[in-house]
Scaffold this motif. Structure first.
Motif, PDB file in Angstrom:
ATOM      1  N   UNK A  40       0.853  -1.185   0.000  1.00 36.52           N
ATOM      2  CA  UNK A  40       0.000   0.000   0.000  1.00 36.52           C
ATOM      3  C   UNK A  40       0.894   1.242   0.000  1.00 36.52           C
ATOM      4  N   UNK A  41       0.321   2.371  -0.329  1.00 40.90           N
ATOM      5  CA  UNK A  41       1.098   3.618  -0.417  1.00 40.90           C
ATOM      6  C   UNK A  41       1.870   3.870   0.871  1.00 40.90           C
ATOM      7  N   UNK A  42       1.247   3.649   2.003  1.00 45.54           N
ATOM      8  CA  UNK A  42       1.886   3.921   3.293  1.00 45.54           C
ATOM      9  C   UNK A  42       3.045   2.973   3.608  1.00 45.54           C
ATOM     10  N   UNK A  43       3.151   1.889   2.851  1.00 42.78           N
ATOM     11  CA  UNK A  43       4.194   0.896   3.108  1.00 42.78           C
ATOM     12  C   UNK A  43       5.536   1.228   2.460  1.00 42.78           C
ATOM     13  N   UNK A  44       5.571   2.223   1.593  1.00 42.42           N
ATOM     14  CA  UNK A  44       6.806   2.578   0.896  1.00 42.42           C
ATOM     15  C   UNK A  44       7.223   3.979   1.314  1.00 42.42           C
ATOM     16  N   UNK A  53       6.837  -4.399   5.106  1.00 39.77           N
ATOM     17  CA  UNK A  53       5.958  -5.509   4.760  1.00 39.77           C
ATOM     18  C   UNK A  53       5.143  -5.806   6.008  1.00 39.77           C
ATOM     19  N   UNK A  54       3.841  -5.597   5.902  1.00 37.76           N
ATOM     20  CA  UNK A  54       2.966  -5.796   7.057  1.00 37.76           C
ATOM     21  C   UNK A  54       2.280  -7.150   6.971  1.00 37.76           C
ATOM     22  N   UNK A  55       2.217  -7.820   8.098  1.00 34.90           N
ATOM     23  CA  UNK A  55       1.517  -9.093   8.150  1.00 34.90           C
ATOM     24  C   UNK A  55       2.116 -10.133   7.238  1.00 34.90           C
ATOM     25  N   UNK A  82       5.356   5.558 -10.209  1.00 35.40           N
ATOM     26  CA  UNK A  82       4.326   4.571  -9.870  1.00 35.40           C
ATOM     27  C   UNK A  82       3.344   5.147  -8.869  1.00 35.40           C
ATOM     28  N   UNK A  83       3.850   5.878  -7.922  1.00 38.92           N
ATOM     29  CA  UNK A  83       2.966   6.516  -6.941  1.00 38.92           C
ATOM     30  C   UNK A  83       2.058   7.518  -7.637  1.00 38.92           C
ATOM     31  N   UNK A 111     -10.974   1.143  11.724  1.00 39.59           N
ATOM     32  CA  UNK A 111     -10.746   2.410  11.022  1.00 39.59           C
ATOM     33  C   UNK A 111     -11.798   2.576   9.929  1.00 39.59           C
ATOM     34  N   UNK A 112     -13.000   2.914  10.292  1.00 45.12           N
ATOM     35  CA  UNK A 112     -14.089   3.090   9.327  1.00 45.12           C
ATOM     36  C   UNK A 112     -13.696   4.119   8.271  1.00 45.12           C
ATOM     37  N   UNK A 113     -13.883   3.769   7.020  1.00 41.78           N
ATOM     38  CA  UNK A 113     -13.585   4.682   5.918  1.00 41.78           C
ATOM     39  C   UNK A 113     -12.124   4.719   5.508  1.00 41.78           C
ATOM     40  N   UNK A 114     -11.271   3.950   6.182  1.00 42.12           N
ATOM     41  CA  UNK A 114      -9.838   3.970   5.854  1.00 42.12           C
ATOM     42  C   UNK A 114      -9.588   3.475   4.436  1.00 42.12           C
ATOM     43  N   UNK A 115     -10.433   2.570   3.949  1.00 40.79           N
ATOM     44  CA  UNK A 115     -10.259   2.046   2.596  1.00 40.79           C
ATOM     45  C   UNK A 115     -10.401   3.105   1.521  1.00 40.79           C
ATOM     46  N   UNK A 116     -10.967   4.233   1.866  1.00 41.76           N
ATOM     47  CA  UNK A 116     -11.114   5.335   0.917  1.00 41.76           C
ATOM     48  C   UNK A 116     -10.011   6.375   1.063  1.00 41.76           C
ATOM     49  N   UNK A 117      -9.094   6.168   1.988  1.00 43.35           N
ATOM     50  CA  UNK A 117      -8.010   7.133   2.195  1.00 43.35           C
ATOM     51  C   UNK A 117      -6.793   6.760   1.359  1.00 43.35           C
ATOM     52  N   UNK A 118      -6.070   7.772   0.925  1.00 41.74           N
ATOM     53  CA  UNK A 118      -4.927   7.616   0.022  1.00 41.74           C
ATOM     54  C   UNK A 118      -3.874   6.667   0.570  1.00 41.74           C
ATOM     55  N   UNK A 119      -3.526   6.782   1.816  1.00 41.16           N
ATOM     56  CA  UNK A 119      -2.424   5.962   2.340  1.00 41.16           C
ATOM     57  C   UNK A 119      -2.731   4.464   2.319  1.00 41.16           C
TER      58      UNK A 119
END
Length: 194
Positions: A40-44, A53-55, A82-83, A111-119
């Motif tokens: 995900x964006x927040x991972x780089x 690398x999470x999980x 790429x970003x 984290x309700x709504x997190x799936x719609x956030x950029x990170x």
């Protein structure tokens, strides 16, 4: 199976820009294919040349840091194209009110709504939208399909004339082997590989 640095370069030359970037990161950080496509964006962290690398699949789903250990991966971190491509798809999805990206169930509740956030958006998003098999009727953007990327690596190796059986996992093996040959500590390599 292990590739030489020259063989890896030849394979990269036969791949499209986006797929080559994925292969560079997989080789440069020793990622599993599943870890690569689910970034995900927040991972780089481009500034610190770090991938988180999470999980991961082993050791109780612990997270781990992977650093760009070679010139190929360091070049990746200086290019943010790429970003930018992912951001264009993210902005398009938000404009069209597409459901956010998939999150593990516990995170989606917390984290309700997190799936719609950029990170939380995928670093390697799929070009098209598809129905979420976990939430029937929900259309969302998924990450690229690992099988398509793996086939691209294999096809590029054939085009480059590499007389070995090459899969995307060979890039991970080559990463570890090249670090060992360069004198890296075995414990450090095991930690990097998760």
């Amino acid at each position: 199976m292990v590739l030489t640095v020259e063989e890896i370069r030849r394979i990269l030359c036969e791949m499209s820009d986006g797929q080559a970037l994925m292969a560079k990161l997989q080789y440069g950080a020793g990622l599993r294919i599943s870890e690569l496509v689910r970034l995900r964006i927040k991972d780089v962290d481009f500034e610190n040349q770090q991938v988180i690398v999470r999980g991961g699949r082993v050791k109780g789903y612990a997270s781990r840091d992977c650093y760009g250990r070679n010139r190929v991966s360091r070049r990746l971190f200086t290019r943010k194209s790429q970003r930018d491509r992912a951001r264009a798809l993210y902005d398009e999805d938000r404009l069209n009110r597409v459901a956010g990206v998939w999150l593990p169930e516990a995170l989606a509740r917390k984290f309700r709504g997190a799936g719609e956030r950029w990170e939380w958006f995928w670093l390697w998003p799929a070009k098209g939208l598809a129905e979420d098999p976990r939430a029937l009727g929900t259309i969302r953007r998924h990450h690229v399909v690992s099988k398509a990327y793996g086939s691209a690596v294999t096809h590029a190796a054939r085009k480059a004339g590499i007389p070995k059986r090459v899969t995307s996992h060979v890039l991970r093996h080559s990463f570890a082997t090249h670090l060992m040959r360069d004198g890296a500590d075995l414990c450090q390599i095991q930690e990097l590989l998760g």
